[in-house]
Design a protein around this motif. Structure first.
Motif, PDB file in Angstrom:
ATOM      1  N   ALA A   8     -29.381   8.663  36.478  1.00  0.00           N
ATOM      2  CA  ALA A   8     -28.694   8.786  35.452  1.00  0.00           C
ATOM      3  C   ALA A   8     -29.016   8.377  34.122  1.00  0.00           C
ATOM      4  CB  ALA A   8     -27.888   7.306  36.069  1.00  0.00           C
ATOM      5  N   SER A   9     -28.764   8.998  32.641  1.00  0.00           N
ATOM      6  CA  SER A   9     -29.578   8.418  31.369  1.00  0.00           C
ATOM      7  C   SER A   9     -27.753   7.530  31.092  1.00  0.00           C
ATOM      8  CB  SER A   9     -29.512   9.438  30.435  1.00  0.00           C
ATOM      9  OG  SER A   9     -30.525  10.539  31.220  1.00  0.00           O
ATOM     10  N   ARG A  10     -29.005   6.677  29.989  1.00  0.00           N
ATOM     11  CA  ARG A  10     -27.233   6.448  29.463  1.00  0.00           C
ATOM     12  C   ARG A  10     -27.045   7.827  28.016  1.00  0.00           C
ATOM     13  NH1 ARG A  10     -25.642   2.266  31.572  1.00  0.00           N
ATOM     14  NH2 ARG A  10     -26.763   1.064  32.876  1.00  0.00           N
ATOM     15  N   ASP A  11     -26.190   7.282  27.259  1.00  0.00           N
ATOM     16  CA  ASP A  11     -25.603   7.310  25.662  1.00  0.00           C
ATOM     17  C   ASP A  11     -26.762   5.930  25.298  1.00  0.00           C
ATOM     18  OD1 ASP A  11     -24.727   8.507  23.853  1.00  0.00           O
ATOM     19  OD2 ASP A  11     -22.777   7.414  24.424  1.00  0.00           O
TER      20      ASP A  11
ATOM     21  N   GLY B 221     -23.800   3.225  25.421  1.00  0.00           N
ATOM     22  CA  GLY B 221     -24.401   2.427  26.298  1.00  0.00           C
ATOM     23  C   GLY B 221     -24.258   2.940  27.703  1.00  0.00           C
ATOM     24  N   ILE B 222     -22.538   3.560  27.714  1.00  0.00           N
ATOM     25  CA  ILE B 222     -22.510   4.340  28.835  1.00  0.00           C
ATOM     26  C   ILE B 222     -23.584   5.271  29.487  1.00  0.00           C
ATOM     27  CG2 ILE B 222     -20.961   6.287  29.459  1.00  0.00           C
ATOM     28  CD1 ILE B 222     -19.211   6.026  27.181  1.00  0.00           C
ATOM     29  N   ARG B 223     -22.935   4.362  31.109  1.00  0.00           N
ATOM     30  CA  ARG B 223     -24.307   5.009  32.238  1.00  0.00           C
ATOM     31  C   ARG B 223     -23.779   6.741  32.050  1.00  0.00           C
ATOM     32  NH1 ARG B 223     -27.748   3.452  35.439  1.00  0.00           N
ATOM     33  NH2 ARG B 223     -27.640   4.051  37.471  1.00  0.00           N
ATOM     34  N   LEU B 224     -24.569   7.928  32.236  1.00  0.00           N
ATOM     35  CA  LEU B 224     -24.638   9.087  32.055  1.00  0.00           C
ATOM     36  C   LEU B 224     -24.705  10.214  33.469  1.00  0.00           C
ATOM     37  CD1 LEU B 224     -25.979  10.138  28.593  1.00  0.00           C
ATOM     38  CD2 LEU B 224     -24.061  10.111  29.220  1.00  0.00           C
TER      39      LEU B 224
ATOM     40  N   GLU C  16     -30.050   5.955  41.277  1.00  0.00           N
ATOM     41  CA  GLU C  16     -29.495   7.290  40.635  1.00  0.00           C
ATOM     42  C   GLU C  16     -29.172   7.197  40.039  1.00  0.00           C
ATOM     43  OE1 GLU C  16     -24.615   7.926  39.554  1.00  0.00           O
ATOM     44  OE2 GLU C  16     -24.904   5.657  40.397  1.00  0.00           O
TER      45      GLU C  16
ATOM     46  N   ASP D 207     -37.851   7.422  36.627  1.00  0.00           N
ATOM     47  CA  ASP D 207     -36.478   7.915  36.336  1.00  0.00           C
ATOM     48  C   ASP D 207     -35.847   8.006  38.080  1.00  0.00           C
ATOM     49  OD1 ASP D 207     -36.471   8.715  34.028  1.00  0.00           O
ATOM     50  OD2 ASP D 207     -37.488  10.297  33.940  1.00  0.00           O
TER      51      ASP D 207
END
Length: 149
Positions: free
Chosen positions: A43-46, A50-53, A41, A35
């Motif tokens: 970040a996680s993904r929805d 698939g949107i980058r959070l 960066e 991570d």
């Protein structure tokens, strides 16, 4: 990156008490090395889109005021219990780990998205078994994990 390992719920209680629980989170992933890898960066993904959070999806370990003087041990057990299904869903190398962080946004399930300031510890499987047992002992038929399957 070497992290200590929390071996039982009492160890987790001690960690939360010694670190001050307000900025502590548990994250289920392949770990801080993945991570927080160099140049990445945080970040996680929805999972749906698939949107980058804009932060790492995590759950707060902070004991809420409405919990009052009830057991911190039970509070932490239920925080772990909620997401114990994630290794089955995402793979056996997904494990919980505790971090100190600051919230930067909220995710699509209203979960905190955090910037990790410092990884603190892995959470051993034995802690998860202990958490499940303690939660199951409460005998509630109206409460369970956040598993959508």
């Amino acid at each position: 990156m070497h992290l200590s390992t929390v071996r039982d719920l009492d160890d987790l209680v001690r960690l939360v008490e010694s670190e001050g629980g307000d900025e502590l989170y548990v994250r289920w992933s392949r770990g801080p090395q993945v991570d927080l890898g160099e140049g990445l960066e945080q970040a996680s993904r929805d999972g749906l889109t698939g949107i980058r959070l804009p932060g790492l999806s995590a759950n707060s370990l902070r004991r809420e005021a409405w919990w009052g003087g009830r057991s911190l041990r039970l509070w932490l057990a239920r925080r772990l219990y909620d997401y114990q299904h994630l290794p089955d869903l995402r793979g056996p190398d997904v494990r919980p780990w505790v971090l100190r962080g600051r919230e930067v946004a909220r995710g699509p399930d209203n979960e905190p998205l955090v910037h990790c300031e410092r990884p603190l510890a892995w959470v051993a499987d034995e802690v998860l078994h202990e958490a499940r047992k303690l939660v199951d002992e409460q005998g509630s038929r109206e409460w369970g994990p956040m598993d959508r399957r």
